[in-house]
Design an enzyme around this catalytic site. Structure first.
Site, PDB file in Angstrom:
ATOM      1  N   ASN A 185      -9.977  -0.451   0.749  1.00  0.00           N
ATOM      2  CA  ASN A 185      -8.535  -0.250   0.646  1.00  0.00           C
ATOM      3  C   ASN A 185      -8.065  -0.772  -0.714  1.00  0.00           C
ATOM      4  O   ASN A 185      -8.083  -1.974  -0.954  1.00  0.00           O
ATOM      5  CB  ASN A 185      -7.866  -1.013   1.800  1.00  0.00           C
ATOM      6  CG  ASN A 185      -6.345  -0.904   1.789  1.00  0.00           C
ATOM      7  OD1 ASN A 185      -5.755  -0.443   0.811  1.00  0.00           O
ATOM      8  ND2 ASN A 185      -5.721  -1.341   2.865  1.00  0.00           N
ATOM      9  N   HIS A 201      -3.653   7.065   3.652  1.00  0.00           N
ATOM     10  CA  HIS A 201      -3.975   5.782   3.028  1.00  0.00           C
ATOM     11  C   HIS A 201      -5.383   5.389   3.473  1.00  0.00           C
ATOM     12  O   HIS A 201      -5.730   5.479   4.657  1.00  0.00           O
ATOM     13  CB  HIS A 201      -2.944   4.736   3.459  1.00  0.00           C
ATOM     14  CG  HIS A 201      -3.249   3.363   2.971  1.00  0.00           C
ATOM     15  ND1 HIS A 201      -3.739   3.116   1.715  1.00  0.00           N
ATOM     16  CD2 HIS A 201      -3.135   2.149   3.573  1.00  0.00           C
ATOM     17  CE1 HIS A 201      -3.919   1.822   1.567  1.00  0.00           C
ATOM     18  NE2 HIS A 201      -3.570   1.204   2.679  1.00  0.00           N
ATOM     19  N   CYS A 219       0.815  -1.220   0.000  1.00  0.00           N
ATOM     20  CA  CYS A 219       0.000   0.000   0.000  1.00  0.00           C
ATOM     21  C   CYS A 219       0.849   1.271   0.000  1.00  0.00           C
ATOM     22  O   CYS A 219       0.348   2.345  -0.312  1.00  0.00           O
ATOM     23  CB  CYS A 219      -0.933  -0.001   1.206  1.00  0.00           C
ATOM     24  SG  CYS A 219      -1.987  -1.445   1.278  1.00  0.00           S
TER      25      CYS A 219
HETATM   26  C1  LIG Z   1      -9.361  -6.120  10.521  1.00  0.00           C
HETATM   27  C2  LIG Z   1      -9.966  -5.220  11.568  1.00  0.00           C
HETATM   28  C3  LIG Z   1     -11.101  -4.399  10.934  1.00  0.00           C
HETATM   29  C4  LIG Z   1     -10.553  -6.078  12.663  1.00  0.00           C
HETATM   30  O1  LIG Z   1     -11.161  -5.234  13.635  1.00  0.00           O
HETATM   31  P1  LIG Z   1     -10.850  -5.437  15.160  1.00  0.00           P
HETATM   32  O2  LIG Z   1     -11.660  -4.444  15.867  1.00  0.00           O
HETATM   33  O3  LIG Z   1      -9.351  -5.408  15.350  1.00  0.00           O
HETATM   34  O4  LIG Z   1     -11.427  -6.853  15.402  1.00  0.00           O
HETATM   35  P2  LIG Z   1     -10.692  -8.120  16.041  1.00  0.00           P
HETATM   36  O5  LIG Z   1      -9.675  -8.655  15.078  1.00  0.00           O
HETATM   37  O6  LIG Z   1     -10.267  -7.757  17.436  1.00  0.00           O
HETATM   38  O7  LIG Z   1     -11.891  -9.104  16.106  1.00  0.00           O
HETATM   39  C5  LIG Z   1     -12.986  -8.891  16.988  1.00  0.00           C
HETATM   40  C6  LIG Z   1     -14.026  -9.922  16.678  1.00  0.00           C
HETATM   41  O8  LIG Z   1     -14.657  -9.607  15.433  1.00  0.00           O
HETATM   42  C7  LIG Z   1     -14.624 -10.757  14.601  1.00  0.00           C
HETATM   43  N1  LIG Z   1     -14.547 -10.328  13.192  1.00  0.00           N
HETATM   44  C8  LIG Z   1     -13.469 -10.143  12.430  1.00  0.00           C
HETATM   45  N2  LIG Z   1     -13.838  -9.753  11.195  1.00  0.00           N
HETATM   46  C9  LIG Z   1     -15.204  -9.711  11.212  1.00  0.00           C
HETATM   47  C10 LIG Z   1     -16.174  -9.381  10.242  1.00  0.00           C
HETATM   48  N3  LIG Z   1     -15.847  -9.018   8.980  1.00  0.00           N
HETATM   49  N4  LIG Z   1     -17.477  -9.414  10.601  1.00  0.00           N
HETATM   50  C11 LIG Z   1     -17.846  -9.758  11.840  1.00  0.00           C
HETATM   51  N5  LIG Z   1     -16.965 -10.092  12.798  1.00  0.00           N
HETATM   52  C12 LIG Z   1     -15.652 -10.053  12.484  1.00  0.00           C
HETATM   53  C13 LIG Z   1     -13.415 -11.531  15.032  1.00  0.00           C
HETATM   54  O9  LIG Z   1     -13.534 -12.883  14.663  1.00  0.00           O
HETATM   55  C14 LIG Z   1     -13.476 -11.337  16.533  1.00  0.00           C
HETATM   56  O10 LIG Z   1     -14.407 -12.223  17.055  1.00  0.00           O
HETATM   57  P3  LIG Z   1     -14.143 -12.942  18.461  1.00  0.00           P
HETATM   58  O11 LIG Z   1     -14.056 -11.806  19.462  1.00  0.00           O
HETATM   59  O12 LIG Z   1     -15.340 -13.805  18.609  1.00  0.00           O
HETATM   60  O13 LIG Z   1     -12.864 -13.687  18.290  1.00  0.00           O
HETATM   61  C15 LIG Z   1      -8.908  -4.272  12.178  1.00  0.00           C
HETATM   62  O14 LIG Z   1      -8.002  -5.002  12.953  1.00  0.00           O
HETATM   63  C16 LIG Z   1      -8.145  -3.498  11.159  1.00  0.00           C
HETATM   64  O15 LIG Z   1      -8.713  -2.745  10.386  1.00  0.00           O
HETATM   65  N6  LIG Z   1      -6.799  -3.624  11.151  1.00  0.00           N
HETATM   66  C17 LIG Z   1      -5.964  -2.950  10.193  1.00  0.00           C
HETATM   67  C18 LIG Z   1      -6.068  -3.673   8.909  1.00  0.00           C
HETATM   68  C19 LIG Z   1      -5.578  -2.889   7.735  1.00  0.00           C
HETATM   69  O16 LIG Z   1      -5.871  -1.735   7.592  1.00  0.00           O
HETATM   70  N7  LIG Z   1      -4.837  -3.571   6.867  1.00  0.00           N
HETATM   71  C20 LIG Z   1      -4.330  -3.034   5.662  1.00  0.00           C
HETATM   72  C21 LIG Z   1      -3.244  -2.102   5.973  1.00  0.00           C
HETATM   73  S1  LIG Z   1      -2.531  -1.563   4.486  1.00  0.00           S
END
Ligand SMILES: CC(C)(COP(=O)(O)OP(=O)(O)OC[C@H]1O[C@@H](n2cnc3c(N)ncnc32)[C@H](O)[C@@H]1OP(=O)(O)O)[C@@H](O)C(=O)NCCC(=O)NCCS
Length: 345
Positions: free
Chosen positions: A284, A254, A114
């Site tokens: 993204n 970004h 990215c």
């Molecule tokens: C991926 C992201 C949205 C997940 O959100 P989060 O708040 O960190 O969520 P978590 O990973 O802590 O997961 C919390 C719960 O939601 C669940 N979950 C994950 N994705 C889900 C979805 N699409 N829908 C519903 N539930 C979801 C998980 O399984 C977890 O469940 P559990 O508590 O029963 O285990 C977040 O971590 C994120 O945006 N990270 C940066 C990613 C990014 O930008 N990457 C590219 C960079 S270039």
């Protein structure tokens, strides 16, 4: 040597027609529109149709950029393509794009996830500053849907396909790239990667069965890294440009996750209206994210001649890249209504 900054003289974008909404995704994986909007701000994203390839998307965006700049392919001295989703493993996408554009100039590809397009912009800027080249096409393109595991709700909801391009040329004024920071923290490589299909773990039935040819991500680690780098890189590049973050007319972050942008805005003490956001429409788009936002900011009149923007990207690597840039006379002076790429063919 007469060093000249590189300013933007043309811009263009292409996104596939096909829209994949959060509701569409909720029929494929166990998720909901409410969860995705609350955790990311993304409402929908574009995904390729049968005729979209990395090359066709980049070429469409480039035609628009060259039209705005008033140039043809024969005028381009160098093509720099930021991409991590090539049509083929060999040769690199820049070669296919160069050929389809009808250009005869050198063409190189930068694979920095990215962060790639800001790396590409800074690379092009160096060639302009030394006087080696006068007209450079800087493209960000990503057909990332091919690398998504549509059984993994933690990743497939985040990304979308798209392309954008700018033309940069030597500035006669103080417009152009004012400062930059490029960074890599390879120690965090496995927080966002594709485990299979490369030379370390070549494509095999086992790789496919274990879905190792798709993106894997440690979302929470990437989130923390992103907030840290968005904040520190923006501070560093504005200081280097002799200004403070609040002096920027517009921040182009970004477009990964609205919560990342909001958290960084709070720690920088900046209002959200200083940040350009279009991730609700596209998700993204990786290397296309910053240029797609930049092009839309120009088209919407959020950036005008003389305005200064701070752009910061972060992503796989883990890597980051930022640049402060002043817009030249062309920005805001051109009717930016996009012309169908087909009209130029
Ligand atoms: C991926 C992201 C949205 C997940 O959100 P989060 O708040 O960190 O969520 P978590 O990973 O802590 O997961 C919390 C719960 O939601 C669940 N979950 C994950 N994705 C889900 C979805 N699409 N829908 C519903 N539930 C979801 C998980 O399984 C977890 O469940 P559990 O508590 O029963 O285990 C977040 O971590 C994120 O945006 N990270 C940066 C990613 C990014 O930008 N990457 C590219 C960079 S270039």
């Amino acid at each position: 040597m007469n060093m000249r900054r590189a300013e933007i003289t043309g811009w263009g974008k292409y996104v596939p027609e096909k829209v994949l909404t959060n509701d569409d995704l909720s029929k494929i994986v166990d998720t909901t529109d409410e969860w995705i909007v609350a955790r990311t701000g993304i409402k929908e994203r574009r995904v390729r149709s049968a005729t979209d390839t990395t090359t066709t998307m980049a070429v469409a965006a480039s035609h628009d950029a060259m039209r705005v700049a008033g140039l043809t392919a024969a005028d381009i001295d160098l093509i720099v393509v930021a991409n991590s989703s090539p049509d083929y493993l060999l040769p690199a996408p820049a070669n296919f794009i160069q050929h389809e554009l009808g250009a005869t100039c050198p063409a190189l590809t930068i694979a920095a996830g990215c962060s790639g397009w800001v790396y590409a912009l800074v690379t092009g800027d160096q060639f302009i500053q030394t006087g080696a080249y006068k007209c450079i096409l800087v493209i960000g393109v990503e057909l990332i849907s091919y690398a998504l595991d549509y059984t993994d709700r933690g990743t497939c909801i985040l990304f979308g396909d798209g392309a954008a391009a700018v033309v940069i040329q030597p500035s006669q004024t103080d417009a152009g790239v004012m400062s930059f920071e490029l960074g890599s923290d390879g120690g965090q490589a496995y927080n966002l990667w594709v485990p299979g299909g490369g030379t370390a773990n070549p494509l095999s039935q086992k790789v496919i069965d274990q879905r190792e040819h798709y993106i894997r991500m440690n979302g929470q680690e990437v989130f923390k890294f992103a907030v840290r780098k968005l904040t520190s890189c923006l501070n560093n590049i504005t200081t280097q440009a002799g200004m403070s973050v609040s002096d920027l007319d517009l921040v182009i972050p970004h477009q990964a996750n609205l919560r990342i942008i909001e958290t960084a805005a709070r720690s920088l003490n900046l209002p959200m209206d200083k940040f350009f956001v279009n991730l609700h429409k596209y998700g993204n788009t990786s290397a296309a994210s910053i240029p797609l936002a930049l092009v839309e900011a120009i088209e919407e009149g959020r950036l005008k001649a003389g305005d200064v923007t701070g752009m910061v990207a972060f992503g796989s690597g883990l890597s980051w890249a930022g640049a402060v840039m002043r817009m030249g006379a062309k920005v805001g002076a051109v009717n930016a209504a996009p012309v169908e790429a087909a009209a130029l063919l």
